[in-house]
Motif scaffolding. Sequence first.
Motif, PDB file in Angstrom:
ATOM      1  N   GLY A 140       0.812  -1.214   0.000  1.00 56.62           N
ATOM      2  CA  GLY A 140       0.000   0.000   0.000  1.00 56.62           C
ATOM      3  C   GLY A 140       0.840   1.257   0.000  1.00 56.62           C
ATOM      4  N   TRP A 141       1.783   1.369   0.946  1.00 53.62           N
ATOM      5  CA  TRP A 141       2.625   2.565   0.961  1.00 53.62           C
ATOM      6  C   TRP A 141       3.397   2.693  -0.338  1.00 53.62           C
ATOM      7  CZ3 TRP A 141       1.414   6.469   3.501  1.00 53.62           C
ATOM      8  CH2 TRP A 141       0.957   6.410   4.817  1.00 53.62           C
ATOM      9  N   HIS A 142       3.947   1.583  -0.813  1.00 49.66           N
ATOM     10  CA  HIS A 142       4.731   1.627  -2.047  1.00 49.66           C
ATOM     11  C   HIS A 142       3.874   2.116  -3.217  1.00 49.66           C
ATOM     12  CE1 HIS A 142       8.211  -0.323  -4.410  1.00 49.66           C
ATOM     13  NE2 HIS A 142       7.515   0.424  -5.250  1.00 49.66           N
ATOM     14  N   SER A 143       2.698   1.546  -3.383  1.00 48.76           N
ATOM     15  CA  SER A 143       1.851   1.927  -4.518  1.00 48.76           C
ATOM     16  C   SER A 143       1.342   3.357  -4.397  1.00 48.76           C
ATOM     17  CB  SER A 143       0.689   0.943  -4.703  1.00 48.76           C
ATOM     18  OG  SER A 143      -0.141   0.895  -3.563  1.00 48.76           O
ATOM     19  N   HIS A 144       1.022   3.792  -3.189  1.00 47.48           N
ATOM     20  CA  HIS A 144       0.566   5.173  -3.003  1.00 47.48           C
ATOM     21  C   HIS A 144       1.704   6.165  -3.273  1.00 47.48           C
ATOM     22  CE1 HIS A 144      -3.598   4.799  -1.707  1.00 47.48           C
ATOM     23  NE2 HIS A 144      -3.236   3.720  -1.043  1.00 47.48           N
ATOM     24  N   VAL A 145       2.907   5.847  -2.823  1.00 47.08           N
ATOM     25  CA  VAL A 145       4.040   6.736  -3.088  1.00 47.08           C
ATOM     26  C   VAL A 145       4.384   6.735  -4.580  1.00 47.08           C
ATOM     27  CG1 VAL A 145       6.475   7.215  -2.577  1.00 47.08           C
ATOM     28  CG2 VAL A 145       4.909   6.619  -0.727  1.00 47.08           C
ATOM     29  N   ASP A 146       4.165   5.611  -5.266  1.00 43.47           N
ATOM     30  CA  ASP A 146       4.333   5.594  -6.725  1.00 43.47           C
ATOM     31  C   ASP A 146       3.413   6.619  -7.380  1.00 43.47           C
ATOM     32  OD1 ASP A 146       6.257   3.584  -6.659  1.00 43.47           O
ATOM     33  OD2 ASP A 146       4.915   2.008  -7.412  1.00 43.47           O
ATOM     34  N   VAL A 147       2.160   6.684  -6.923  1.00 41.43           N
ATOM     35  CA  VAL A 147       1.201   7.661  -7.459  1.00 41.43           C
ATOM     36  C   VAL A 147       1.687   9.078  -7.162  1.00 41.43           C
ATOM     37  CG1 VAL A 147      -1.165   8.563  -7.308  1.00 41.43           C
ATOM     38  CG2 VAL A 147      -0.777   6.090  -7.354  1.00 41.43           C
ATOM     39  N   LEU A 148       2.106   9.322  -5.915  1.00 40.31           N
ATOM     40  CA  LEU A 148       2.604  10.647  -5.539  1.00 40.31           C
ATOM     41  C   LEU A 148       3.786  11.051  -6.419  1.00 40.31           C
ATOM     42  CD1 LEU A 148       2.759  13.131  -3.672  1.00 40.31           C
ATOM     43  CD2 LEU A 148       4.184  11.737  -2.124  1.00 40.31           C
ATOM     44  N   GLU A 149       4.744  10.171  -6.557  1.00 45.42           N
ATOM     45  CA  GLU A 149       5.926  10.508  -7.351  1.00 45.42           C
ATOM     46  C   GLU A 149       5.560  10.826  -8.798  1.00 45.42           C
ATOM     47  OE1 GLU A 149      10.431   9.069  -8.430  1.00 45.42           O
ATOM     48  OE2 GLU A 149       9.066   7.563  -7.595  1.00 45.42           O
ATOM     49  N   ALA A 150       4.718  10.010  -9.398  1.00 44.40           N
ATOM     50  CA  ALA A 150       4.320  10.254 -10.787  1.00 44.40           C
ATOM     51  C   ALA A 150       3.639  11.612 -10.920  1.00 44.40           C
ATOM     52  CB  ALA A 150       3.397   9.135 -11.276  1.00 44.40           C
ATOM     53  N   LYS A 151       2.742  11.901 -10.022  1.00 45.99           N
ATOM     54  CA  LYS A 151       2.030  13.183 -10.113  1.00 45.99           C
ATOM     55  C   LYS A 151       2.966  14.357  -9.893  1.00 45.99           C
ATOM     56  CE  LYS A 151      -2.491  11.263  -9.498  1.00 45.99           C
ATOM     57  NZ  LYS A 151      -3.828  11.401  -9.003  1.00 45.99           N
ATOM     58  N   LEU A 152       3.899  14.244  -8.965  1.00 45.12           N
ATOM     59  CA  LEU A 152       4.853  15.325  -8.727  1.00 45.12           C
ATOM     60  C   LEU A 152       5.809  15.518  -9.901  1.00 45.12           C
ATOM     61  CD1 LEU A 152       5.737  14.656  -4.976  1.00 45.12           C
ATOM     62  CD2 LEU A 152       4.419  16.591  -5.890  1.00 45.12           C
ATOM     63  N   ARG A 153       6.123  14.435 -10.595  1.00 49.38           N
ATOM     64  CA  ARG A 153       7.047  14.503 -11.740  1.00 49.38           C
ATOM     65  C   ARG A 153       6.319  14.792 -13.051  1.00 49.38           C
ATOM     66  NH1 ARG A 153      12.001  13.581 -10.024  1.00 49.38           N
ATOM     67  NH2 ARG A 153      12.356  12.211  -8.227  1.00 49.38           N
ATOM     68  N   GLY A 154       4.983  14.862 -13.007  1.00 46.31           N
ATOM     69  CA  GLY A 154       4.217  15.166 -14.207  1.00 46.31           C
ATOM     70  C   GLY A 154       4.097  14.005 -15.169  1.00 46.31           C
ATOM     71  N   THR A 155       4.193  12.772 -14.639  1.00 45.14           N
ATOM     72  CA  THR A 155       4.035  11.591 -15.474  1.00 45.14           C
ATOM     73  C   THR A 155       2.729  10.884 -15.096  1.00 45.14           C
ATOM     74  OG1 THR A 155       5.299  10.192 -13.951  1.00 45.14           O
ATOM     75  CG2 THR A 155       6.540  11.298 -15.695  1.00 45.14           C
ATOM     76  N   THR A 156       2.344   9.906 -15.889  1.00 47.36           N
ATOM     77  CA  THR A 156       1.105   9.173 -15.644  1.00 47.36           C
ATOM     78  C   THR A 156       1.395   7.969 -14.760  1.00 47.36           C
ATOM     79  OG1 THR A 156       0.253   9.853 -17.784  1.00 47.36           O
ATOM     80  CG2 THR A 156      -0.819   7.962 -16.740  1.00 47.36           C
ATOM     81  N   PRO A 157       0.757   7.888 -13.591  1.00 44.06           N
ATOM     82  CA  PRO A 157       0.992   6.726 -12.724  1.00 44.06           C
ATOM     83  C   PRO A 157       0.349   5.470 -13.308  1.00 44.06           C
ATOM     84  CG  PRO A 157      -0.665   8.180 -11.755  1.00 44.06           C
ATOM     85  CD  PRO A 157      -0.158   8.861 -12.999  1.00 44.06           C
ATOM     86  N   ALA A 158       0.930   4.334 -12.978  1.00 42.96           N
ATOM     87  CA  ALA A 158       0.340   3.052 -13.362  1.00 42.96           C
ATOM     88  C   ALA A 158      -1.020   2.923 -12.685  1.00 42.96           C
ATOM     89  CB  ALA A 158       1.260   1.911 -12.914  1.00 42.96           C
ATOM     90  N   PRO A 159      -1.942   2.146 -13.263  1.00 45.46           N
ATOM     91  CA  PRO A 159      -3.221   1.928 -12.585  1.00 45.46           C
ATOM     92  C   PRO A 159      -2.985   1.448 -11.148  1.00 45.46           C
ATOM     93  CG  PRO A 159      -3.312   1.066 -14.816  1.00 45.46           C
ATOM     94  CD  PRO A 159      -1.876   1.451 -14.553  1.00 45.46           C
TER      95      PRO A 159
END
Length: 177
Positions: A140-159
Amino acid sequence: MTTMLTDDNYGVLTEPATLTIERLLPGPIERIWSYLTDGELRRRWLAAGAMEQVVGAPVEFVWRNDELTDPPGARPEGFGDEHRMTCEVLAIDAPHMLAISWGSTGGVTFTLAEKGNEVLLTIVHSRVEDPSVLLNVSAGWHSHVDVLEAKLRGTTPAPHWDNFAQLRGVYAERLFG
């Protein structure tokens, strides 16, 4: 027992029931702090909920993981479309550290440290005694931080849900063999 995971993005069991996950994110530090404490920004990667930045203040987290990514991916069996939990601010030192209670576990501490133009986010989730809960917490933490990182970097997060399910399998192997 300490389980070391080899990839920098994976969490580490720093004690038998304590997960530590680190991620380098694009700064400045105040931006990352806002994504931790502002309910509207936090909703975009973790859970909504107003947070008064005062020790002792209650915080209601409202997860709607289907809204984190488009598409959301396939929600695993047993997970609802919304989950709520009331926590409490245990310690705060803006914009460097936030500690909150977390259900039946020992709580979560977020620390932020500037590293040039980036910010090292460290999440420590302590006293997660139940192995099945530890597995969900880790993925959970890993997947949520993946979303955060993608959004902060302006990329599209994985589903989100597909990523969570894949990470559960990886963490099951890495943590429990």
